[in-house]
Design an enzyme around this catalytic site. Structure first.
Site, mmCIF file in Angstrom:
data_model
loop_
_atom_site.group_PDB
_atom_site.id
_atom_site.type_symbol
_atom_site.label_atom_id
_atom_site.label_comp_id
_atom_site.label_asym_id
_atom_site.label_seq_id
_atom_site.Cartn_x
_atom_site.Cartn_y
_atom_site.Cartn_z
ATOM 1 N N ALA A 16 0.856 -1.012 -0.149
ATOM 2 C CA ALA A 16 0.010 0.122 0.096
ATOM 3 C C ALA A 16 0.988 1.443 -0.173
ATOM 4 O O ALA A 16 0.402 2.276 -0.814
ATOM 5 C CB ALA A 16 -0.776 0.091 1.142
ATOM 6 N N LYS A 98 -6.551 -8.942 -3.638
ATOM 7 C CA LYS A 98 -6.852 -10.417 -4.170
ATOM 8 C C LYS A 98 -5.991 -11.285 -2.875
ATOM 9 O O LYS A 98 -4.974 -10.878 -2.620
ATOM 10 C CB LYS A 98 -6.410 -10.600 -5.479
ATOM 11 C CG LYS A 98 -5.218 -10.145 -6.051
ATOM 12 C CD LYS A 98 -4.133 -11.104 -5.569
ATOM 13 C CE LYS A 98 -2.703 -10.512 -5.905
ATOM 14 N NZ LYS A 98 -1.524 -11.167 -5.094
#
Length: 322
Positions: A16, A98
């Site tokens: 992130a 995912k």
């Protein structure tokens, strides 16, 4: 909401900080407004490219923030369904890393909540937003290589760090959850077909997670063979082989990191064509597609139903392997 989607990030993972945070901030019609982390050092990485970003100490505080429209979830795999549901219940759109779920059936609760709330919820499956993959689908389905007969796919990297959540069973780790989604989903995306049968599944295991998986499968019109490994040198390639030619994708999963995204068409008699995609950033393209869907009601190209289909194939492999 205005003319921009205001994003919050649930957690402050390395991915992130280095990839999706900057992509959210760079994407048109969106901005990074807040993150949730209790680690000041990690917060500083986001503030470096998104000055003024709000830092919440807890996940629930971020979900309660009225200034945030959409949540990106990069938490460990085992937490994805729980926090996707919580974010939707809080009135936020959701883009979750995912695999969103570790079983195909676990998608159903998120799909139901998406439909109930009318909010957008999607798995962060970025490759379908990249022009390399979109062009491959156009060429294969357009008959450029003739009737498709074989698909081969390989994706590997080396990671034996047992502190990494990808190597931890309780966190939903394993090679198939982490990168099997790419070799399976990529084949499904380009061909538009679903597996009929897993013919063979040979897996290596370490500490309860799969570290290598070699898979053979039958699709309606072609045979599939591929492998993933988290204990091999980095490599990635996908080939679609038809009666008239073969189409190969180079650097199909990590373009600009592993190498340049290219499509090579080999059509026989020395005819070779190459298409290059040096500048496309699939993370930014993914966020921009999400923003358009939220702001304009555009169709999002990777619905949860597609992601559930990829997880179903992973489930089939585990079942075959026993």
């Amino acid at each position: 909401m205005g003319e921009a989607v205001r994003w919050g990030i649930l957690g402050a993972s390395k991915f992130a900080r280095q990839q999706m945070g900057p992509a959210i901030h760079m994407a048109r019609r969106g901005r990074l407004g807040a993150i949730a982390t209790s680690t000041p050092d990690k917060a500083g990485a986001f503030e470096a490219f998104a000055p003024g970003v709000t830092v919440h100490q807890g996940y629930d505080a971020l979900l309660d923030d009225p200034e945030i429209d959409a949540i990106y979830i990069p938490l460990p795999n085992a937490m994805h369904v729980e926090w996707s549901l919580k974010a939707l219940e809080s009135g936020k759109h959701v883009l979750c890393e995912k695999p969103l779920a570790l079983k195909a059936e676990d998608f159903d609760a998120v799909i139901a909540k998406r439909d109930e709330t009318g909010l957008l919820s999607a798995e962060a499956y970025m490759i379908v937003h990249h022009p390399q993959w979109q062009r491959a689908r156009e060429l294969v389905q357009g008959g450029e290589i003739g009737a498709l007969r074989e698909v081969t796919a390989q994706f590997s990297f080396f990671n034996d760090n047992m502190d990494d959540i990808r190597n931890q069973k309780g966190q939903g780790g394993g090679g198939l959850p982490d990168i099997g989604v790419y070799i399976f989903g990529g084949a499904r995306f380009v061909t538009g077909e679903e597996p009929e049968e897993i013919l063979a599944a040979d897996l290596d295991w370490h500490a309860g997670v799969d570290t290598r998986a070699h898979v053979s499968a039958r699709f309606p019109s072609f045979h599939y063979a591929g492998y993933v490994s988290t204990r091999m040198a980095p490599f990635q390639r996908v080939t679609f082989h038809g009666e008239k030619g073969a189409l190969t994708l180079s650097a199909p999963f990590n373009p600009q990191v592993f190498g340049e995204a290219r499509i090579t068409l080999e059509l026989g008699q020395g005819v070779v064509r190459e298409e290059r995609f040096p500048d496309a950033n699939h993370y930014v393209l993914q966020v921009e597609a999400f923003n358009r869907a939220v702001l304009d009601g555009a169709i999002y190209p990777c619905p949860l139903e597609f992601s559930k289909g990829t997880q179903r194939m992973i489930d089939m492999v585990y079942e075959k392997a026993g």
